[in-house]
Design a protein around this motif. Structure first.
Motif, PDB file in Angstrom:
ATOM      1  N   ARG B  62       1.154  -1.179  -0.261  1.00 38.37           N
ATOM      2  CA  ARG B  62       0.596   0.058  -0.009  1.00 38.37           C
ATOM      3  C   ARG B  62       0.997   1.252  -0.215  1.00 38.37           C
ATOM      4  NH1 ARG B  62      -4.046  -0.652   4.679  1.00 38.37           N
ATOM      5  NH2 ARG B  62      -4.339   1.279   4.523  1.00 38.37           N
ATOM      6  N   LEU B  64       2.866   2.338   2.108  1.00 39.46           N
ATOM      7  CA  LEU B  64       2.828   2.942   4.193  1.00 39.46           C
ATOM      8  C   LEU B  64       4.696   2.577   4.341  1.00 39.46           C
ATOM      9  CD1 LEU B  64      -0.434   2.074   5.343  1.00 39.46           C
ATOM     10  CD2 LEU B  64       0.766   4.299   3.852  1.00 39.46           C
ATOM     11  N   THR B  84       7.194   4.753   4.657  1.00 40.46           N
ATOM     12  CA  THR B  84       6.590   6.331   4.251  1.00 40.46           C
ATOM     13  C   THR B  84       6.341   7.682   4.733  1.00 40.46           C
ATOM     14  OG1 THR B  84       5.256   5.384   3.537  1.00 40.46           O
ATOM     15  CG2 THR B  84       7.503   5.051   2.465  1.00 40.46           C
ATOM     16  N   THR B  85       5.982   8.231   3.977  1.00 41.54           N
ATOM     17  CA  THR B  85       5.604   9.560   4.459  1.00 41.54           C
ATOM     18  C   THR B  85       4.413   9.503   4.534  1.00 41.54           C
ATOM     19  OG1 THR B  85       6.464  10.460   2.460  1.00 41.54           O
ATOM     20  CG2 THR B  85       6.987  11.781   4.353  1.00 41.54           C
ATOM     21  N   ARG B  86       4.080   9.022   3.645  1.00 39.02           N
ATOM     22  CA  ARG B  86       2.748   8.486   3.730  1.00 39.02           C
ATOM     23  C   ARG B  86       2.071   6.900   4.748  1.00 39.02           C
ATOM     24  NH1 ARG B  86       0.391   5.308  -1.652  1.00 39.02           N
ATOM     25  NH2 ARG B  86      -0.749   4.851  -0.607  1.00 39.02           N
ATOM     26  N   GLY B  87       2.799   6.549   5.096  1.00 37.89           N
ATOM     27  CA  GLY B  87       2.942   5.559   6.422  1.00 37.89           C
ATOM     28  C   GLY B  87       2.622   6.488   7.689  1.00 37.89           C
ATOM     29  N   GLU B  88       3.720   7.634   7.913  1.00 34.18           N
ATOM     30  CA  GLU B  88       3.720   8.621   8.912  1.00 34.18           C
ATOM     31  C   GLU B  88       2.218   9.109   9.191  1.00 34.18           C
ATOM     32  OE1 GLU B  88       8.505   9.551   9.292  1.00 34.18           O
ATOM     33  OE2 GLU B  88       6.624  10.577   8.708  1.00 34.18           O
ATOM     34  N   ALA B  89       1.503   9.657   8.178  1.00 35.14           N
ATOM     35  CA  ALA B  89       0.810  10.022   8.273  1.00 35.14           C
ATOM     36  C   ALA B  89      -1.032   9.250   8.000  1.00 35.14           C
ATOM     37  CB  ALA B  89       0.218  10.615   6.566  1.00 35.14           C
ATOM     38  N   HIS B  90      -0.723   8.085   7.131  1.00 36.91           N
ATOM     39  CA  HIS B  90      -1.365   7.095   8.029  1.00 36.91           C
ATOM     40  C   HIS B  90      -1.643   7.022   9.800  1.00 36.91           C
ATOM     41  CE1 HIS B  90      -4.435   4.122   6.498  1.00 36.91           C
ATOM     42  NE2 HIS B  90      -4.197   3.475   7.332  1.00 36.91           N
TER      43      HIS B  90
END
Lengths: 888, 116
Positions: B62, B64, B84-90
């Protein structure tokens, strides 16, 4: 790893590497857990066992992890692939912008080739491939009978049709329509102020529209009872236009008779195509001679589950049974049902096939030209490509990149080509409505667009594959060293081969065009048997006007009126003139027992032959001696005399035109006619047709009134007067004689041209293609030589420094060109020899291997090629020896 | 390690959240994540290793997490995962949602009388 497995993996992502990685990850985890457990005091085996137990279902994990990894891998690969394609595309774009003229040339070439191919396919698809626009059109058939030679004849008699209707078992429904579209006079009832005009009309049996399942825009189709009533049907175009979408039933006047319009046929679905009005009729004639009156076409719809073969067999059996009990019937030796579409399309198949062939050849030439251009461009990039190869670009990658360039050019050209095709097919549909069947249906749709896409991609690949493969094959070193690399156009390049192919193909088209042109010219040269210059013809019909008794004197008065006009030299009348429709009938020649004797039957005025310039060879024409009640006489033409009285004079012989003059068409009731004159043959169907046997009878002696109902008036002007100047005096005379009569006037010249127009059109189109292909081939040759010369300018300079004459240098270059052209022409001749056979159906008076046409085509090719080669050749002679010595 | 029978089964989706949180301190390999979680919860939560790995690969798919091969503390090849940055946000978003959810549920379950 083979190419196919790579491709496979691109989309499915199977990869043993992935399995290995997953395995390693799991193993590393187990090892770490085992190590930890051992540190806590378990034995190695116990630790391992516990680690595995704690892991859970290893197998399931392995599978799950594997598939997840594969999906990721696949997605990554696709992403990379798209990125590289995008990179190729942008590189192609940059390169295209850096060489604008080449790019423009390539795009224009693609546009023309793809556009013409698409236009050709559109026409062929609509006219030849698609079903007729009626519901379930594949179940529709046209009916035919056969004569004793087995030849099928599409025209059928009402008599046999009535037999079929009674006994057939394979048809769901059938109907008749008149075989000739007639010109009927249309007038607004009660409105004498508006000028009547002529429209195309057809007689049909009541069930006609049910057979075709034509939908009505308003009203209804004919029913049985309509045959007794004065009703009519019209086309949607006419209803909306001339009748202003009036509510039905609306009263109109057709051929002098008031009728109610009860139905309107949807636009585009009129059958026969272009029909404006329909009248109902009930077939009456049965039995005996009526079997030989072939005045109608039959259409039918096959029953559910019945095949055409079954229908043909059934109809043939019925026809033959009738034939046995009626020996006088000539056309009952067989029967058949053929697909209605074939009947409608007819001849068009042969020349549309020709069109498609020519277009394809043009496309191939264009691709060869572009491939040559591509090779030339690629060879100038020798160093750059070599560098890329040495930096590790795979050959496949290079090929793909070069292909992308060509494909992008093709896509742009293809897009423009589709627009061009759209315009072209629009023009064809409008202008060719008369000559091309189903022209009204021509239009572009998704199928055509799909075809255009396929052709575009195909052309791009075809044009690109040769330069791509050639350019990426080389070893890097020579190019890198900084020399000029291999000269394109030098030995070992495909450039010469490509031009050779172009030359061959161009010659094929030139030969075809030459043959058609020669045929056209020869046909035009044929003697028609009558004069064409300075004569006009006026068509009018007295049906429904005036007393039938008055008709003979009507024409006589009209003749006097017209003859009185200034500029008129003579006036004649005939029931049918050359370039018009005509009728043949059965005759009985005294002393001959031929049941199939026939001749065209024409009712003419005394001065007809004189007006038309038909030569009298023996005896006399009609004059005051021949009146109603005096001895019946006839004038025959040479073909008739040769056929029935070979070797002797026909004067004094006797003949009966029984199908035209006998009551119910029986020989017993027909009078004997004595031949008093012999005239020259005429070609009734224009230049292309043959001469038929014809017999003429006098206006005053024609036994049936209906012979005089629709006469064509021919008027000859004084010598030197152009024919079109006769139109208004003739029209004025008609208006004086009968103001409400609709008249159509045209010069004989115009009528003849119309008959030739289809041939002319084909010729023009094919000549256009031939010229275009020659131009492309010449450009290809020019490009090839130009390139070779610019590469070898240094060599040329040295030669001239060493004292070579200009002529010698010229010859050196030309020799190369000639080499390519001669070989290409030889190959082209071989192909043409074989291919022109296909033109046989369209060639008149010319053999498919006519040496004159071949020689002419070859001459044109050589001339143009030499001209194309001269320009670069002359440039070579101007190579400055000082320059080239200095440069070395 | 506690008795297996006493471990609490994980609610759906929770494992992903725990993994993301664990990786918020820095990259780790699969075994490292597993032992940190076990240590942290004192073995209360039952996390099967195979389920953990499937969660890791799922999150990687996904986008993340990112993964690459490296060398572990004891010189073994191991696959390291990283947010990842997306993972952090998630992670931030899901953590907030989880805390709100549990606060509400805990609030109701802690009530001793219906009218309090």
């Amino acid at each position: 790893m083979t190419r196919y497995r790579r491709l496979f993996r691109l989309f499915l992502g199977t990869d043993p590497e992935i399995e290995r990685e997953v395995e390693e990850e799991i193993r590393s985890h187990l090892e770490m857990r085992t190590a930890e457990l051992e540190r806590r005091g378990l034995s190695p085996q116990a630790a391992r066992a516990e680690a595995e137990r704690r892991f859970g279902d290893v197998e399931r994990a392995r599978r799950g992890l594997g598939s997840a990894a594969r999906v990721r891998q696949g997605r990554q690969r696709r992403h990379d692939w798209l990125a590289s394609v995008a990179a190729d595309a942008s590189l192609a774009l940059r390169r295209a912008r850096s060489t604008p003229t080449q790019t423009l040339a390539a795009v224009v070439t693609f546009m023309l080739a793809i556009g013409l191919t698409t236009a050709g396919f559109t026409v062929v698809d609509r006219v030849l491939i698609r079903s007729l626009p009626f519901p379930d059109a594949d179940r529709l058939v046209a009916l035919e009978t056969a004569d004793s030679t087995g030849a099928g004849i599409r025209y059928i008699s009402t008599a046999v049709w009535l037999d079929w209707v009674g006994a057939e078992r394979t048809l769901a429904s059938s109907a008749l329509h008149s075989s000739r579209t007639e010109r009927w006079t249309f007038a607004w009832p009660g409105d004498a102020g508006r000028e009547p005009f002529k429209i195309d009309g057809v007689m049909v049996t009541p069930g006609f529209f049910d057979v075709l399942r034509v939908p009505m825009v308003a009203g209804r189709g004919f029913v049985e009872e309509d045959a007794e009533r004065a009703v009519a049907m019209v086309s949607e175009g006419f209803w909306r236009g001339a009748l202003g979408s009036a509510a039905l039933p609306v009263e109109v006047e057709l051929n002098g008779r008031l009728r109610e319009v009860v139905g309107v046929v949807r636009r585009g679905l009129e059958y026969p195509p272009g029909t404006v009005a329909y009248l109902p009729f009930v077939p009456r004639y049965r039995g005996g001679e009526a079997y030989n009156w072939l005045n109608f076409f039959g259409v039918a719809r096959l029953d559910e589950g019945a095949t055409r073969e079954q229908a043909s067999a059934d109809l043939a059996a019925i026809a033959r049974a009738s034939g046995r009990s009626h020996p006088e019937a000539v056309y009952l030796h067989g029967a058949g049902a053929i697909p209605l579409r074939d009947h409608v399309v007819g001849d068009a198949r042969s020349y549309l096939g020709l069109l498609m062939g020519a277009v394809t050849v043009l496309l191939l030439i264009a691709c060869a030209n572009l491939a040559g251009l591509g090779v030339a461009r690629a060879s100038t990039r020798g160093p750059e490509l070599a560098l890329r190869i040495s930096l590790g670009a795979g050959r496949r990658r290079l090929v793909r990149q070069l292909l992308t360039e060509h494909l992008s050019l093709a896509l742009v050209g293809g897009g423009l080509g589709v627009v061009l095709a759209y315009l072209a097919t629009g023009a064809v549909a409008d202008r060719a409505a008369g000559q091309l069947p189903r022209a009204a249906e021509i239009g572009m749709d998704l199928r055509v667009l799909g075809f255009a896409c396929v052709v575009t991609v195909g052309a791009g690949l075809l044009a690109g594959i040769v330069p791509a493969l050639w350019a990426s094959r080389g070893s890097p070193r020579p190019g890198l060293v900084g020399g000029r690399g291999t000269a394109a156009g030098g030995r070992g390049t495909p450039g010469a081969l490509l031009v050779g192919i172009e030359v061959a193909l161009a010659l094929v088209l030139l030969t075809g065009g030459g043959l058609l042109l020669r045929s056209f010219v020869l046909v035009l040269d044929r003697d028609l048997g009558y004069d064409v210059e300075g004569i006009v013809a006026a068509e009018s019909s007295l049906t429904g006007r005036h007393d039938v008794e008055r008709w003979p004197s009507f024409w006589a008065e009209l003749e006097d009126r017209i003859a009185a006009r200034p500029g008129v030299a003579s006036v004649g009348f005939a029931s049918a003139i050359p370039t018009g429709i005509g009728g043949t009938g059965f005759i009985e020649v005294e002393g001959l027992a031929d049941r199939r004797a026939g001749a065209a039957y024409r009712v003419v005025s005394d001065r007809y032959f004189e007006t038309m310039g038909i030569a009298l060879l023996e005896g006399r024409s009609f004059d005051r001696r021949d009146q109603r009640g005096t001895e019946r006489v006839t004038v025959v033409n040479r073909s008739m005399a040769d056929r029935y009285w070979p070797g002797e004079s026909p004067i004094g012989m006797r003949v009966k035109a029984y199908s035209m003059e006998g009551r119910d068409g029986t020989p017993e009731t027909a009078p004997w006619l004595t031949v008093v004159g012999l005239v020259e043959d005429i070609r009734h169907h224009g230049h292309v047709g043959d001469t038929d046997p014809e017999m003429y009878v006098s206006l005053r002696q024609a036994p049936h009134a209906w012979h005089l109902s629709a006469m064509t008036t021919v008027v000859r002007g004084r010598p030197g007067l152009p024919a079109d100047r006769l139109a208004s005096p003739v029209r004025a005379a008609f208006r004086e004689q009968d103001p409400g009569l609709a008249v159509e006037i045209a010069t004989l010249d115009a009528r003849l041209s119309e008959l030739l127009s289809t041939r002319g059109m084909i010729l023009v189109v094919l000549a256009g293609f031939a010229a275009l292909s020659l131009l492309l081939a010449a450009l290809g040759l020019y490009g090839l030589l130009s390139f070779a010369v610019s590469r070898s300018m240094r060599e040329m300079g040295i030669r001239s420094a060493l004292g070579a004459q200009r002529a010698r240098i010229l010859w050196l270059v030309l020799r190369r060109a000639l080499g390519v052209v001669v070989i290409g022409a030889a190959a082209g001749l071989v192909v043409a020899f074989w291919a022109t056979r296909l033109l046989e159906a369209l060639l008149v008076d010319v053999a498919p291997r006519d040496p004159v046409s071949f020689a002419a085509a070859l001459a044109v090719l050589l001339a143009v090629s030499t001209a194309a080669a001269l320009v670069p050749a002359r440039r070579a002679t101007r190579a400055d020896p000082v320059e080239s010595l200095r440069a070395s | 390690m506690g008795n297996d029978r006493d471990t609490l089964p994980l609610l759906k989706g929770t494992l992903d959240l725990l993994v993301l949180k664990t990786l918020s301190w820095g990259p780790m390999h699969g075994y490292g994540i597993a032992s940190w979680l076990e240590g942290r919860t004192d073995g209360e939560l039952g996390v099967e290793d195979s389920a953990l790995y499937q969660a890791l690969h799922r999150l990687e798919g996904r986008g993340l997490l990112e993964a690459e091969w490296g060398v572990s503390e004891n010189n073994r090849r191991a696959r390291y995962y990283r947010l990842t940055t997306r993972g952090e946000a998630h992670l931030r978003a899901e953590t907030e949602t989880w805390l709100r959810y549990t606060r509400s549920v805990t609030g109701i379950l802690a009530v001793t009388s219906p009218t309090a």
